[in-house]
Write an enzyme that holds these catalytic residues in place. Structure first.
Site, mmCIF file in Angstrom:
data_model
loop_
_atom_site.group_PDB
_atom_site.id
_atom_site.type_symbol
_atom_site.label_atom_id
_atom_site.label_comp_id
_atom_site.label_asym_id
_atom_site.label_seq_id
_atom_site.Cartn_x
_atom_site.Cartn_y
_atom_site.Cartn_z
ATOM 1 N N ASN A 80 -21.980 -12.683 67.224
ATOM 2 C CA ASN A 80 -23.159 -13.534 67.105
ATOM 3 C C ASN A 80 -24.313 -12.889 67.857
ATOM 4 O OD1 ASN A 80 -25.044 -15.593 66.962
ATOM 5 N ND2 ASN A 80 -23.954 -16.954 68.367
ATOM 6 N N SER B 141 -18.364 -14.673 77.158
ATOM 7 C CA SER B 141 -18.447 -13.445 77.960
ATOM 8 C C SER B 141 -17.279 -12.491 77.707
ATOM 9 C CB SER B 141 -18.540 -13.779 79.458
ATOM 10 O OG SER B 141 -19.743 -14.493 79.734
ATOM 11 N N HIS C 22 -22.454 -24.189 67.094
ATOM 12 C CA HIS C 22 -22.549 -23.389 68.313
ATOM 13 C C HIS C 22 -23.128 -24.235 69.448
ATOM 14 C CE1 HIS C 22 -23.699 -20.258 71.158
ATOM 15 N NE2 HIS C 22 -22.822 -19.487 70.543
ATOM 16 N N LYS D 223 -27.318 -13.886 67.986
ATOM 17 C CA LYS D 223 -28.280 -14.902 68.433
ATOM 18 C C LYS D 223 -29.707 -14.434 68.080
ATOM 19 C CE LYS D 223 -24.972 -16.336 71.903
ATOM 20 N NZ LYS D 223 -24.737 -16.883 73.260
ATOM 21 N N GLU E 199 -25.200 -23.753 71.716
ATOM 22 C CA GLU E 199 -26.647 -23.715 71.928
ATOM 23 C C GLU E 199 -27.368 -24.657 70.980
ATOM 24 O OE1 GLU E 199 -26.285 -19.161 73.538
ATOM 25 O OE2 GLU E 199 -27.010 -19.526 71.511
ATOM 26 N N GLY F 69 -22.686 -16.270 78.087
ATOM 27 C CA GLY F 69 -23.825 -15.552 78.628
ATOM 28 C C GLY F 69 -23.936 -15.565 80.132
ATOM 29 N N GLU G 82 -15.461 -22.129 72.565
ATOM 30 C CA GLU G 82 -16.409 -21.480 73.459
ATOM 31 C C GLU G 82 -16.766 -22.416 74.607
ATOM 32 O OE1 GLU G 82 -18.955 -18.235 71.284
ATOM 33 O OE2 GLU G 82 -19.723 -20.225 70.856
#
Length: 248
Positions: A10, A211, A95, A12, A97, A171, A165
């Protein structure tokens, strides 16, 4: 077990025409294992570029997002028909985010997932808990809630890959230990056995994301319920190839 190893990338909102081309060129030049399925998801602006430049038979191009309705007056959205028009057969949904920043609800994500599947796309469905939820020891409750919204309206999960996730590990440089990931993945699979049936639950691939990099990917090699990875930042780097090869 018999589940095919799967690695998703991904990107992003990262990259330029030049850098996306460079990433794909590196994949094209790499001797990737034929038994590993790879899906990379560049920003929507570069989807057509990625499709045309990808030469690897085991690599597919996916979108990072899709809307829950057909094309129409939905400014800024991407519909499944447009993705298929570009020969794109995968999309992410759910996701973290988009769940935490865009505030997409479990039900909205389920609707998007169903719409994508109905139109013929395959879906990487993302689930996971925040740090606060982890501290409350409700990781599996959160994952179950997110999955249940989908299982209420979708019966056939054959074209879904689940990506667990943990939000606190995305991140941040922090990652769940392989044992933690295995325990959570087993809990997810056990829950799916109750909701979508033993056969589908056993076949579905459950990825770990958070990560993951070229160094720690091999640490998950012997975990029976970790069927691959959804990779963020490391998918932009040459070490992405090392992750793809981490089960060799």
């Amino acid at each position: 077990m018999g589940r095919q190893f799967f690695v998703g990338g991904n990107f992003k909102a990262n990259g330029t025409k030049q850098s996306v081309s460079s990433i794909i060129d590196n994949l094209n030049k790499s001797n990737l294992p034929s038994e590993v399925e790879v899906v990379i998801c560049p920003p929507s602006l570069y989807l057509d570029l990625a499709v045309h430049e990808n030469k690897q038979k085991t690599v597919s191009i996916g979108a990072q997002n899709v809307f829950n309705k057909s094309c129409g007056a939905f400014t800024g959205e991407i519909c499944a028909e447009q993705l298929l028009d570009l020969n794109i057969n995968w999309t992410l949904t759910g996701h973290s985010e988009r769940r935490t920043i865009i505030k997409e609800s479990d039900e909205f994500i389920a609707e998007k997932t169903k719409y994508a599947l109905d139109k013929g796309l395959s879906v990487i469905l993302c689930i996971g808990e925040t740090l606060d939820e982890r501290k409350q020891n409700i990781t599996l409750d959160v994952c179950a809630r997110q999955l249940d919204a989908v299982s209420k309206i979708i019966k056939d999960w054959s074209k879904i890959v689940v990506a667990y996730e943990p939000v606190w590990a995305i991140g941040t440089g922090l990652a769940a230990t392989p044992d933690d990931a295995e325990e959570t993945h087993k809990g997810i699979r056990d829950h799916l056995r109750k909701t979508i049936g033993e056969d589908q639950a056993e076949k579905i691939r459950i990825l770990y994301g958070g990560s993951v990099n070229g160094k720690n990917a091999k640490d998950f090699k012997d975990k029976a319920n970790v069927d691959g990875f959804l990779v963020g930042g490391a998918s932009l780097k040459p070490e992405f190839v090392d992750i793809i090869k981490s089960r060799l």
